[in-house]
Design a protein around this motif. Structure first.
Motif, PDB file in Angstrom:
ATOM      1  N   ALA A  72      77.582  73.321  23.864  1.00  0.00           N
ATOM      2  CA  ALA A  72      77.138  73.164  22.338  1.00  0.00           C
ATOM      3  C   ALA A  72      76.279  72.166  22.113  1.00  0.00           C
ATOM      4  N   GLU A  73      75.391  72.008  21.806  1.00  0.00           N
ATOM      5  CA  GLU A  73      74.361  70.704  21.438  1.00  0.00           C
ATOM      6  C   GLU A  73      73.533  70.872  20.336  1.00  0.00           C
ATOM      7  N   PHE A  74      73.305  69.743  19.687  1.00  0.00           N
ATOM      8  CA  PHE A  74      72.506  69.696  18.459  1.00  0.00           C
ATOM      9  C   PHE A  74      71.106  70.241  18.624  1.00  0.00           C
ATOM     10  N   GLN A  75      70.421  70.271  19.767  1.00  0.00           N
ATOM     11  CA  GLN A  75      69.003  70.785  20.031  1.00  0.00           C
ATOM     12  C   GLN A  75      68.924  72.293  19.953  1.00  0.00           C
ATOM     13  N   THR A  78      67.882  74.372  14.851  1.00  0.00           N
ATOM     14  CA  THR A  78      66.579  73.561  14.200  1.00  0.00           C
ATOM     15  C   THR A  78      67.089  72.746  13.022  1.00  0.00           C
ATOM     16  N   ALA A  79      68.187  73.024  12.260  1.00  0.00           N
ATOM     17  CA  ALA A  79      68.738  72.637  11.250  1.00  0.00           C
ATOM     18  C   ALA A  79      69.335  71.305  11.653  1.00  0.00           C
ATOM     19  N   PHE A  80      70.090  71.036  12.791  1.00  0.00           N
ATOM     20  CA  PHE A  80      70.521  69.949  13.443  1.00  0.00           C
ATOM     21  C   PHE A  80      69.412  68.972  13.621  1.00  0.00           C
ATOM     22  N   PHE A  83      67.827  67.406  10.821  1.00  0.00           N
ATOM     23  CA  PHE A  83      68.979  66.384  10.467  1.00  0.00           C
ATOM     24  C   PHE A  83      68.969  65.147  11.454  1.00  0.00           C
ATOM     25  N   VAL A  84      68.904  65.290  12.397  1.00  0.00           N
ATOM     26  CA  VAL A  84      68.674  64.038  13.256  1.00  0.00           C
ATOM     27  C   VAL A  84      67.185  63.244  12.946  1.00  0.00           C
ATOM     28  N   VAL A  85      66.272  64.037  12.803  1.00  0.00           N
ATOM     29  CA  VAL A  85      64.869  63.555  12.884  1.00  0.00           C
ATOM     30  C   VAL A  85      64.588  62.846  11.195  1.00  0.00           C
ATOM     31  N   ALA A  86      65.377  63.560  10.230  1.00  0.00           N
ATOM     32  CA  ALA A  86      65.448  62.939   8.842  1.00  0.00           C
ATOM     33  C   ALA A  86      66.198  61.694   8.900  1.00  0.00           C
ATOM     34  N   ASN A  87      67.277  61.685   9.422  1.00  0.00           N
ATOM     35  CA  ASN A  87      68.359  60.174   9.365  1.00  0.00           C
ATOM     36  C   ASN A  87      67.438  59.167  10.183  1.00  0.00           C
ATOM     37  N   ALA A  88      66.903  59.742  11.494  1.00  0.00           N
ATOM     38  CA  ALA A  88      66.107  58.520  12.143  1.00  0.00           C
ATOM     39  C   ALA A  88      65.009  57.927  11.407  1.00  0.00           C
ATOM     40  N   LEU A  89      64.347  59.011  10.691  1.00  0.00           N
ATOM     41  CA  LEU A  89      62.909  58.386   9.740  1.00  0.00           C
ATOM     42  C   LEU A  89      63.539  57.611   9.051  1.00  0.00           C
ATOM     43  N   ALA A  90      64.602  57.682   8.116  1.00  0.00           N
ATOM     44  CA  ALA A  90      65.206  56.878   7.109  1.00  0.00           C
ATOM     45  C   ALA A  90      65.633  55.689   7.725  1.00  0.00           C
ATOM     46  N   SER A  91      66.169  55.562   9.005  1.00  0.00           N
ATOM     47  CA  SER A  91      66.700  54.297   9.596  1.00  0.00           C
ATOM     48  C   SER A  91      65.386  53.513   9.851  1.00  0.00           C
ATOM     49  N   PHE A  92      64.386  54.101  10.582  1.00  0.00           N
ATOM     50  CA  PHE A  92      63.149  53.539  10.863  1.00  0.00           C
ATOM     51  C   PHE A  92      62.590  52.964   9.425  1.00  0.00           C
ATOM     52  N   TYR A  93      62.606  53.491   8.470  1.00  0.00           N
ATOM     53  CA  TYR A  93      61.850  52.993   7.251  1.00  0.00           C
ATOM     54  C   TYR A  93      62.683  51.814   6.765  1.00  0.00           C
ATOM     55  N   ILE A 123      64.382  63.391   2.052  1.00  0.00           N
ATOM     56  CA  ILE A 123      64.432  63.814   3.355  1.00  0.00           C
ATOM     57  C   ILE A 123      65.785  63.966   3.701  1.00  0.00           C
ATOM     58  N   VAL A 124      66.535  62.848   3.612  1.00  0.00           N
ATOM     59  CA  VAL A 124      67.811  62.768   3.982  1.00  0.00           C
ATOM     60  C   VAL A 124      68.735  63.793   3.535  1.00  0.00           C
ATOM     61  N   ALA A 125      68.615  63.768   2.103  1.00  0.00           N
ATOM     62  CA  ALA A 125      69.654  64.901   1.420  1.00  0.00           C
ATOM     63  C   ALA A 125      69.347  66.277   2.005  1.00  0.00           C
ATOM     64  N   THR A 126      67.812  66.629   2.117  1.00  0.00           N
ATOM     65  CA  THR A 126      67.763  68.020   2.653  1.00  0.00           C
ATOM     66  C   THR A 126      68.242  68.176   4.121  1.00  0.00           C
ATOM     67  N   GLY A 127      68.045  67.154   4.803  1.00  0.00           N
ATOM     68  CA  GLY A 127      68.657  67.093   6.171  1.00  0.00           C
ATOM     69  C   GLY A 127      69.942  67.484   6.413  1.00  0.00           C
ATOM     70  N   ALA A 128      70.657  66.724   5.411  1.00  0.00           N
ATOM     71  CA  ALA A 128      72.297  66.689   5.360  1.00  0.00           C
ATOM     72  C   ALA A 128      72.549  68.083   4.853  1.00  0.00           C
ATOM     73  N   ALA A 129      71.699  68.694   3.666  1.00  0.00           N
ATOM     74  CA  ALA A 129      72.067  70.056   3.313  1.00  0.00           C
ATOM     75  C   ALA A 129      71.939  71.196   4.311  1.00  0.00           C
ATOM     76  N   ALA A 130      70.945  71.041   5.104  1.00  0.00           N
ATOM     77  CA  ALA A 130      70.568  72.066   6.178  1.00  0.00           C
ATOM     78  C   ALA A 130      71.655  72.058   7.193  1.00  0.00           C
ATOM     79  N   ALA A 131      71.780  70.811   7.705  1.00  0.00           N
ATOM     80  CA  ALA A 131      72.924  71.038   8.619  1.00  0.00           C
ATOM     81  C   ALA A 131      74.359  71.307   8.024  1.00  0.00           C
ATOM     82  N   THR A 132      74.475  71.213   6.907  1.00  0.00           N
ATOM     83  CA  THR A 132      75.849  71.472   6.405  1.00  0.00           C
ATOM     84  C   THR A 132      75.900  73.006   6.401  1.00  0.00           C
ATOM     85  N   SER A 133      74.626  73.510   5.882  1.00  0.00           N
ATOM     86  CA  SER A 133      74.978  75.132   5.945  1.00  0.00           C
ATOM     87  C   SER A 133      75.223  75.662   7.328  1.00  0.00           C
ATOM     88  N   MET A 134      74.323  75.042   8.526  1.00  0.00           N
ATOM     89  CA  MET A 134      74.872  75.754   9.826  1.00  0.00           C
ATOM     90  C   MET A 134      76.335  75.167  10.365  1.00  0.00           C
TER      91      MET A 134
END
Length: 200
Positions: A72-75, A78-80, A83-93, A123-134
């Protein structure tokens, strides 16, 4: 004389308190940005490194058990990945903003900064919401679609993913507070400009 001294000491105390309050209010956006950076980076790394392998017996041929290793891995979801891309983008910003904050000196109330802050929060909120549904699907499954839950088999994967989700949601809340704070500052600067233009 004592009353005058008492009044003067009260005024000095009030001015010191006002000075400390002004410094704290001035540092609040930077503190919130650092907190958002820490939370979104934690969420991105936590989910990005989330992986668990499990070997299970799938069949028995004669007396010999046949086992298979499952991973089991995040890749795999697609929701996970989002999630990783959204949080990484926020971190970079946020790291870029912190590193280049001297360039933004006096421009903190720029409309584009507020728009970018709001966009990153969404972006962070939608990433978290998508990952939460999965994550909910992984924990409880779906009886109607006959999808079995996996968290009973991959407990560590689900636990690490859940902690990453909590960090991301708190990060999204922090980014929301940062956006509200910056909008209030923008509103005050616009009101100040209107007052100056009316007085002229």
């Amino acid at each position: 004389m004592e009353i005058e001294n008492g009044t003067k000491s009260d005024l000095v105390l009030d001015s010191k308190f006002a000075l400390i309050k002004a410094k704290l209010v001035k540092q609040l956006p930077l503190t919130l940005r650092w907190l958002a950076l820490i939370l979104t980076t934690t969420a991105a790394i936590g989910m990005g490194l989330n992986k668990q392998r499990k070997t299970a017996v799938v069949a028995i041929v004669g007396t010999k058990p046949i086992s298979q290793t499952f991973t089991a891995e995040f890749q795999q979801t697609t929701a996970f990945v989002y999630f990783v891309v959204a949080n990484a983008l926020a971190s970079f910003y946020n790291i870029m903003f912190v590193l280049l904050r001297t360039c933004f000196k006096g421009k903190e109330n720029n409309l584009w900064i507020h728009i970018l802050d709001l966009l990153i929060m969404v972006i962070v909120a939608t990433g978290a919401a998508a990952a939460t549904s999965m994550a909910e699907l992984g924990k409880n499954g779906n009886v109607h679609a006959r999808w079995n839950p996996i968290c009973d088999k991959f407990g560590a994967f689900c636990l690490h993913g859940g902690m990453a989700l909590i960090a991301s949601f708190v990060g999204a809340l922090d980014l929301l507070l940062l956006s509200i704070l910056s909008l209030v500052a923008l509103h005050r600067s616009v009101q100040g400009q209107e007052l100056v233009s009316l007085s002229v």
